[in-house]
Write a protein that holds these residues in place. Structure first.
Motif, short mmCIF file in Angstrom:
data_model
loop_
_atom_site.label_atom_id
_atom_site.label_comp_id
_atom_site.label_asym_id
_atom_site.label_seq_id
_atom_site.Cartn_x
_atom_site.Cartn_y
_atom_site.Cartn_z
N GLN A 94 0.79 -1.22 0.00
CA GLN A 94 0.00 0.00 0.00
C GLN A 94 0.82 1.28 0.00
O GLN A 94 0.28 2.38 -0.03
CB GLN A 94 -0.97 0.00 1.18
CG GLN A 94 -1.95 -1.15 1.15
CD GLN A 94 -2.42 -1.49 -0.25
OE1 GLN A 94 -2.89 -0.64 -0.98
NE2 GLN A 94 -2.27 -2.75 -0.64
N ALA A 123 -1.55 7.31 7.66
CA ALA A 123 -1.54 5.92 7.21
C ALA A 123 -0.11 5.41 7.05
O ALA A 123 0.18 4.24 7.34
CB ALA A 123 -2.29 5.80 5.88
N LEU A 243 -5.76 1.42 0.94
CA LEU A 243 -5.20 1.29 2.29
C LEU A 243 -5.99 0.28 3.12
O LEU A 243 -5.51 -0.19 4.16
CB LEU A 243 -5.19 2.66 2.99
CG LEU A 243 -4.21 3.69 2.42
CD1 LEU A 243 -4.49 5.06 2.98
CD2 LEU A 243 -2.77 3.28 2.69
N CYS A 269 -3.12 -1.58 11.68
CA CYS A 269 -4.40 -1.56 10.96
C CYS A 269 -5.24 -0.36 11.37
O CYS A 269 -5.84 0.32 10.53
CB CYS A 269 -5.17 -2.85 11.22
SG CYS A 269 -4.55 -4.29 10.33
N ILE A 272 -3.79 2.86 9.91
CA ILE A 272 -4.04 2.95 8.47
C ILE A 272 -5.49 3.33 8.21
O ILE A 272 -5.79 4.20 7.37
CB ILE A 272 -3.71 1.60 7.79
CG1 ILE A 272 -2.18 1.40 7.77
CG2 ILE A 272 -4.24 1.58 6.36
CD1 ILE A 272 -1.77 0.01 7.34
N GLY A 275 -6.03 6.96 8.94
CA GLY A 275 -5.53 7.80 7.85
C GLY A 275 -6.51 7.87 6.69
O GLY A 275 -6.72 8.93 6.10
N LEU A 276 -7.14 6.73 6.38
CA LEU A 276 -8.12 6.70 5.29
C LEU A 276 -9.34 7.53 5.64
O LEU A 276 -9.84 8.30 4.81
CB LEU A 276 -8.53 5.26 4.99
CG LEU A 276 -9.57 5.09 3.87
CD1 LEU A 276 -9.00 5.58 2.54
CD2 LEU A 276 -10.02 3.65 3.75
#
Length: 294
Positions: A94, A123, A243, A269, A272, A275-276
């Motif tokens: 990713q 992320a 992601l 996880c 990430i 961040g998304l």
């Protein structure tokens, strides 16, 4: 993005996350480059006989097929073969999100806002945890090859937008046709005819099911939907959804393969995903910061 396209993106990343399980089982029978060749051949034939080539130059179609399929999967499958676990590979891959956003800014002047950059950096902190916990030896080499695989995916995304095919399935099929002879020659030269014969002699039901998933779900359906989304929206809007691939990859690897889920993987996880969320809810984030600054 429209709700139906958000659901399409979520379906795509789910298919790709589970794909690492299928690759794991396929590599028990096939060598990495032979698996790539089988994948590309079945994803191209017979579709290219019924679907016209995308209305783009051969150079663009060739570039898409070479970077998205030849380099990305040749490097990724080799990384998995050398010891990188499916769950970790799905995380490392990713990094392509950051490569894609940077390339889109240079090639298409598709510059991400500061909020999207912040979301990407959040992320990236989760991905950095993976790098810290990767072991030495062959796993380190697998990690490095997967990083190069991520760069290839990002470059391929640029070719996908350049082609802007009306039929994403056509681009996938013809891109695989470009990749097939490359991988067949590489497999013959590096793995040898004896390895190819041995692989086909040991095919079983598990291998067939896994390869069918890789070819028709991950490649044909997955990349077909992905190409549609890239042609419909800005790169910086679409690529962050990948992601979520490692989240699906890690969970499915834990459930199916019994891959360990220590605390650091769970934290990675969560970071990430945060961040998304930060990236996709840019408007709401701006409003919150605006209220706090008053």
């Amino acid at each position: 993005m429209k709700l139906k396209h958000i659901l399409l993106a979520l379906l795509t990343v789910t298919i790709w996350g589970v794909n690492f399980i299928a690759v794991h089982y396929s590599l028990k029978t096939f060598s990495p480059f032979l698996l790539c060749a089988v994948r590309f051949g079945l994803a191209a034939i017979p579709f290219v006989f019924f679907i016209p080539k995308p209305k783009a130059s051969w150079q663009l179609v060739f570039g898409y097929g070479f970077f998205i399929f030849v380099l990305q999967f040749g490097l990724l499958f080799t990384g998995l073969h050398l010891g990188l676990s499916p769950g970790l590979a799905s995380l490392v891959l990713q990094v392509q999100v950051f490569f894609s956003m940077g390339l889109a800014a240079v090639v298409f002047h598709d510059r991400p806002s500061k909020w999207k950059i912040i979301g990407a950096l959040i992320a990236f902190a989760g991905l950095a945890m993976v790098a810290i916990h990767v072991g030495a030896g062959t796993t380190l080499l697998g990690f490095i090859l997967t990083l190069f695989s991520a760069m290839s995916w990002a470059v391929g995304n640029m070719f996908s937008k350049k082609v802007a095919s009306e039929s994403s399935l056509a681009l996938v099929a013809w891109g695989n046709l470009v990749a097939f002879p490359f991988m067949m020659v590489i497999s013959l030269c590096l793995e040898g005819p004896e390895s190819i014969v041995t692989s086909f002699a040991h095919i079983n039901a598990e291998t067939i099911i896994s390869v069918m998933y890789i070819v028709y779900m991950s490649t044909t359906v997955g990349y077909g939907m992905w190409g549609f989304l890239l042609n419909s929206y800005s790169t910086t809007v679409v690529v962050p959804y990948t992601l979520l691939v490692p989240v699906v990859g890690l969970i499915s690897s834990a459930l199916v393969l019994g891959e360990e889920m220590p605390l650091w993987k769970i934290i990675a996880c969560i970071i990430i995903m945060a961040g998304l969320v930060f990236n996709q809810l840019e408007k709401q984030v701006r409003e919150i910061f605006s209220r706090l600054s008053k």
